[in-house]
Design an enzyme around this catalytic site. Structure first.
Site, PDB file in Angstrom:
ATOM      1  N   HIS A  67     -25.605 -36.057   3.883  1.00  0.00           N
ATOM      2  CA  HIS A  67     -24.769 -34.893   3.567  1.00  0.00           C
ATOM      3  C   HIS A  67     -25.057 -33.710   4.476  1.00  0.00           C
ATOM      4  O   HIS A  67     -24.189 -32.869   4.708  1.00  0.00           O
ATOM      5  CB  HIS A  67     -24.888 -34.545   2.085  1.00  0.00           C
ATOM      6  CG  HIS A  67     -24.111 -35.503   1.226  1.00  0.00           C
ATOM      7  ND1 HIS A  67     -24.702 -36.530   0.547  1.00  0.00           N
ATOM      8  CD2 HIS A  67     -22.778 -35.633   1.028  1.00  0.00           C
ATOM      9  CE1 HIS A  67     -23.773 -37.237  -0.076  1.00  0.00           C
ATOM     10  NE2 HIS A  67     -22.592 -36.712   0.205  1.00  0.00           N
ATOM     11  N   ARG A 119     -15.818 -31.223  -2.597  1.00  0.00           N
ATOM     12  CA  ARG A 119     -17.133 -31.661  -3.109  1.00  0.00           C
ATOM     13  C   ARG A 119     -17.740 -30.514  -3.927  1.00  0.00           C
ATOM     14  O   ARG A 119     -18.479 -29.686  -3.399  1.00  0.00           O
ATOM     15  CB  ARG A 119     -18.070 -31.986  -1.946  1.00  0.00           C
ATOM     16  CG  ARG A 119     -17.714 -33.249  -1.161  1.00  0.00           C
ATOM     17  CD  ARG A 119     -18.756 -33.493  -0.076  1.00  0.00           C
ATOM     18  NE  ARG A 119     -18.714 -34.832   0.461  1.00  0.00           N
ATOM     19  CZ  ARG A 119     -18.127 -35.159   1.622  1.00  0.00           C
ATOM     20  NH1 ARG A 119     -17.534 -34.241   2.365  1.00  0.00           N
ATOM     21  NH2 ARG A 119     -18.158 -36.412   2.034  1.00  0.00           N
ATOM     22  N   ARG A 128     -13.203 -33.079  -6.954  1.00  0.00           N
ATOM     23  CA  ARG A 128     -14.094 -34.142  -7.414  1.00  0.00           C
ATOM     24  C   ARG A 128     -15.137 -33.554  -8.356  1.00  0.00           C
ATOM     25  O   ARG A 128     -15.715 -32.498  -8.059  1.00  0.00           O
ATOM     26  CB  ARG A 128     -14.803 -34.789  -6.216  1.00  0.00           C
ATOM     27  CG  ARG A 128     -15.705 -35.934  -6.623  1.00  0.00           C
ATOM     28  CD  ARG A 128     -16.294 -36.630  -5.437  1.00  0.00           C
ATOM     29  NE  ARG A 128     -17.365 -35.845  -4.834  1.00  0.00           N
ATOM     30  CZ  ARG A 128     -18.051 -36.254  -3.764  1.00  0.00           C
ATOM     31  NH1 ARG A 128     -17.753 -37.399  -3.181  1.00  0.00           N
ATOM     32  NH2 ARG A 128     -19.013 -35.505  -3.265  1.00  0.00           N
ATOM     33  N   GLU A 131     -16.390 -46.457  -4.269  1.00  0.00           N
ATOM     34  CA  GLU A 131     -17.512 -46.330  -3.325  1.00  0.00           C
ATOM     35  C   GLU A 131     -18.690 -47.214  -3.713  1.00  0.00           C
ATOM     36  O   GLU A 131     -19.748 -47.150  -3.111  1.00  0.00           O
ATOM     37  CB  GLU A 131     -17.936 -44.867  -3.159  1.00  0.00           C
ATOM     38  CG  GLU A 131     -18.173 -44.112  -4.434  1.00  0.00           C
ATOM     39  CD  GLU A 131     -18.448 -42.632  -4.198  1.00  0.00           C
ATOM     40  OE1 GLU A 131     -18.643 -42.201  -3.056  1.00  0.00           O
ATOM     41  OE2 GLU A 131     -18.499 -41.881  -5.197  1.00  0.00           O
ATOM     42  N   ASN A 180     -18.566 -43.665   2.943  1.00  0.00           N
ATOM     43  CA  ASN A 180     -19.978 -43.362   3.232  1.00  0.00           C
ATOM     44  C   ASN A 180     -20.879 -44.118   2.261  1.00  0.00           C
ATOM     45  O   ASN A 180     -21.863 -44.751   2.656  1.00  0.00           O
ATOM     46  CB  ASN A 180     -20.264 -41.861   3.082  1.00  0.00           C
ATOM     47  CG  ASN A 180     -19.328 -41.021   3.905  1.00  0.00           C
ATOM     48  OD1 ASN A 180     -18.801 -41.494   4.902  1.00  0.00           O
ATOM     49  ND2 ASN A 180     -19.089 -39.790   3.493  1.00  0.00           N
ATOM     50  N   ASP A 181     -20.528 -44.026   0.990  1.00  0.00           N
ATOM     51  CA  ASP A 181     -21.332 -44.733  -0.008  1.00  0.00           C
ATOM     52  C   ASP A 181     -20.999 -46.212  -0.040  1.00  0.00           C
ATOM     53  O   ASP A 181     -21.888 -47.039  -0.249  1.00  0.00           O
ATOM     54  CB  ASP A 181     -21.136 -44.105  -1.385  1.00  0.00           C
ATOM     55  CG  ASP A 181     -21.985 -42.853  -1.523  1.00  0.00           C
ATOM     56  OD1 ASP A 181     -23.171 -42.921  -1.178  1.00  0.00           O
ATOM     57  OD2 ASP A 181     -21.461 -41.815  -1.948  1.00  0.00           O
ATOM     58  N   CYS A 222     -11.577 -41.064   1.999  1.00  0.00           N
ATOM     59  CA  CYS A 222     -12.103 -39.712   2.227  1.00  0.00           C
ATOM     60  C   CYS A 222     -13.517 -39.745   2.809  1.00  0.00           C
ATOM     61  O   CYS A 222     -14.139 -38.709   2.974  1.00  0.00           O
ATOM     62  CB  CYS A 222     -12.063 -38.890   0.942  1.00  0.00           C
ATOM     63  SG  CYS A 222     -13.152 -39.525  -0.328  1.00  0.00           S
TER      64      CYS A 222
HETATM   65  C1  PEP Z   1     -18.211 -41.056   0.439  1.00  0.00           C
HETATM   66  O1  PEP Z   1     -19.154 -41.577  -0.158  1.00  0.00           O
HETATM   67  O2  PEP Z   1     -17.604 -41.615   1.384  1.00  0.00           O
HETATM   68  C2  PEP Z   1     -17.738 -39.716   0.059  1.00  0.00           C
HETATM   69  C3  PEP Z   1     -16.659 -39.195   0.587  1.00  0.00           C
HETATM   70  O3  PEP Z   1     -18.515 -39.000  -0.812  1.00  0.00           O
HETATM   71  P1  PEP Z   1     -19.898 -38.308  -0.395  1.00  0.00           P
HETATM   72  O4  PEP Z   1     -20.021 -38.368   1.098  1.00  0.00           O
HETATM   73  O5  PEP Z   1     -19.853 -36.909  -0.895  1.00  0.00           O
HETATM   74  O6  PEP Z   1     -20.902 -39.148  -1.098  1.00  0.00           O
HETATM   75 MG    MG Z   2     -19.798 -40.731  -2.029  1.00  0.00          MG
END
Ligand code: PEP
Ligand code: MG
Length: 602
Positions: A212, A319, A355, A454, A477-478, A525
């Site tokens: 992050h 976020r 979110r 995710e 990402n997750d 996203c």
């Molecule tokens: C993700 O996991 O892709 C996402 C957009 O959420 P974050 O990066 O805040 O975990």
């Molecule tokens: Mg995420």
């Protein structure tokens, strides 16, 4: 020269200190762009000390002050050790054991206490003198082990002296002049709170593309390199450095040729970015007439300013946890409502997807005193935390519902892994609605509800989940971290961040099909959506919206305006035949090379 951030206009004269050779440090470039400037080291500074007399009556208090500084230093080191242990492992965390041993050294402590008492001297002065004595005894010794001990002693001495002086940790929110930060680690909340004008770039030892902190750097448009551990030991505050966020490099004491080369690149970067930005408000439409929905990811309500004007898009991911991170107390319902309402009104007639709180993982709320977890990314994070704290969750749900009366708001639940979690969240949402009804407060009764996809388990039951929601937002990402079992903040396994892994492509396909079959829409996203090389693949899979760091919008838009959807679908067919992430990435690059070669870089 592709980039996803603006370029701070900086010009620095060549002043390599005599005798210092250029040194290049390699890390992972996580936020593109080049900056040239002076370094500021965080967490290593060695303060100036003056020794002075104290009144005999003040001796006891002075000894206590010294003991308190030692205790505070010990706590700081234990906390730091834990963070490094989680991110880098036992070996790197071991350095803090040496520091802790020094703090626990009874011989040093009693020497200092006795000299304060016998000589009526201040704690800083005595402690500094005692430690200098130990250091000079080791100076000049060739043995590398002893040399390392010297560095340890110096580090610990600096820490205790700073604590004795009550120095606040370097205040990153206000720097007096432009600096490139070099730090062991920066938390997402520290990054969010940084001085946005004077922090012109940063380098850390920890992190990877989707940590992050890296995401935050990209949204702020600050060039950044993570995982460059050696820089921490070998660069000093004030050194002239070049940070190259494209290539993941930090060059200390550049020679005149390197400086000239980078000044030239900097100019090219500015021109390229300027030209690209000029196209930012053109429609995101493919050559064969498909309109693609683009949206921006934001971390703070104020980030919404200018997004609609500059890019003509809505917010695909707000976020909200960043609202909670830099506050001494939890923001109450009204405070949250104001932030969400502001975003909804500012972005109207576009929509904002809000979110619900996603803390845990690498984002912590220190004031909640939550128990430390061994694997925070696999722990009480996001929806799990919210369901365990209905008081906090309901407050946020009410605030979002209230904001829905002021614009086009959509609600998104993160990290759903089971049907029960979704059901429980929906029950609480109903309760929040009833509470607002009782208070006579207005909200949109037809608010769209979505979930983040995710967690691999959610992909596998996406067809069932789709029946209960209005949209999916895929958090790649997750999804990548959980599918490849690779901690997204650990630079040692950064090679496993593979957006084009065949499993990920199949997960995207399965989610997209489940959405289509149930008549709901789907977006991506995660950071994958902001990579123009991957956009054709995502769109070819039938995903309708890409939500990204706003600074990537212009590049992705240029790509979309140069491609045909029918070719993107063919790209997907070919990708599904390949075995490895590298093969699929090569296909994607060849696609972009054909339609918009300038996006591949110089
Ligand atoms: C993700 O996991 O892709 C996402 C957009 O959420 P974050 O990066 O805040 O975990
Ligand atoms: Mg995420």
């Amino acid at each position: 020269m592709p980039l996803n951030n603006s370029s701070p206009a900086n010009s620095v004269k060549s002043d390599p200190p005599a005798g210092r050779k250029p040194a290049t440090f390699h890390g992972i470039g996580v936020s593109a762009g080049i900056v040239i400037g002076h370094a500021l080291l965080i967490g290593r500074a060695y303060p100036e000390v003056t020794e002075g007399a104290i009144a005999p009556t003040a001796v006891a208090a002075e000894v206590t002050r010294y003991q308190d500084a030692i205790t505070l230093s010990r706590h700081q080191l234990i906390e730091l050790k834990q963070r490094v242990l989680e991110a880098l492992g036992e070996k790197d965390a071991g350095i803090f054991d040496a520091h802790l041993m020094l703090l626990n050294d009874r011989a040093i402590t009693s020497e200092v206490e006795q000299e304060i008492a016998a000589g009526h001297r201040n704690a800083e002065g005595v402690f500094h003198r005692v430690m200098e004595r130990h250091m000079s005894a080791l100076q000049g010794v060739e043995n590398p082990y002893i040399r390392d001990r010297l560095v340890d002693i110096r580090d610990v001495t600096g820490r205790v002296l700073r604590n004795l002086r009550g120095d606040a940790p370097t205040d990153l929110t206000h720097l007096s002049d432009p600096r490139i930060l070099i730090a062991p680690d920066l938390s997402p909340s520290e990054t969010a709170a940084m001085d946005k004008v004077n922090v012109i770039g940063f380098v850390t030892a920890i992190g990877s593309q989707t940590s992050h902190t890296a995401i935050m750097a990209r949204s702020m448009g600050i060039p950044a390199v993570v995982g460059a551990r050696d820089a921490l030991d070998q660069v000093n505050s004030g050194d002239l450095v070049i940070l190259d966020g494209f290539r993941g490099l930090l060059i200390a004491h550049p020679d005149p040729d390197q400086l000239e080369d980078y000044q030239r690149r900097l100019k090219a970067q500015e021109v390229w970015f300027h030209n690209l930005e000029a196209e930012a408000t053109l429609p995101a439409e493919t050559l064969d007439g498909f309109r693609v929905q683009l949206a921006a990811n934001i971390e703070l309500a104020e980030d919404v300013d200018g997004i609609k004007r500059s890019y003509g898009v809505g917010v695909g991911l707000f976020r909200t946890e960043y609202l909670f991170l830099n506050h001494a107390v939890l923001p109450d319902e009204d405070c949250q409502f104001e932030a969400y309402r502001r975003a909804a009104e500012e972005i109207y007639p576009q929509s904002v997807i809000i979110r619900t709180l996603d803390i845990g993982g690498d984002k912590f709320l220190s004031h909640l005193n939550l128990p430390q977890e061994l694997n925070p990314f696999l722990g009480v994070r996001a929806i799990r935390f919210c369901l365990s704290r209905p008081d906090i969750f309901l407050q946020q749900l009410r605030a979002i519902l209230r904001a829905s009366a002021h614009g086009k708001v959509r609600l998104l639940f993160p990290m759903v892994a089971t049907m029960e979690e979704l059901d429980q969240a929906l029950v609480l949402l109903d309760r929040a609605r009833r509470e607002l009804d009782t208070r006579g407060l207005d909200y949109n009764h037809h608010l769209d509800i979505g979930i983040m996809i995710e967690v691999p388990a959610a992909v596998m039951i996406a067809d069932r989940l789709a029946a209960k929601v209005d949209f999916f937002s895929i958090g790649t990402n997750d999804l990548i971290q959980y599918s490849l079992a690779a901690d997204r903040s650990n630079p040692a396994i950064n090679y496993l961040y593979q957006p084009t892994h065949p499993a990920i492509i199949r997960f995207l396909q399965q989610t997209s099909q489940a959405a289509t079959q149930n008549g709901i829409w789907v977006s991506v996203c995660g950071e994958m959506a902001s990579d123009p090389i991957l956009a054709p693949l995502i769109l070819g899979l039938g995903i309708q919206e890409l939500s990204m760091n706003p600074r990537a919008i212009a590049q992705v838009k240029r790509l979309i305006r140069h491609m045909r959807m029918i070719e993107a679908e063919e790209l997907v067919r070919q990708a599904l035949q390949r075995d490895t992430a590298a093969e699929i990435r090569t296909l994607c690059e060849a696609f972009v090379h054909r339609v918009a070669p300038d996006l591949l870089g110089s």
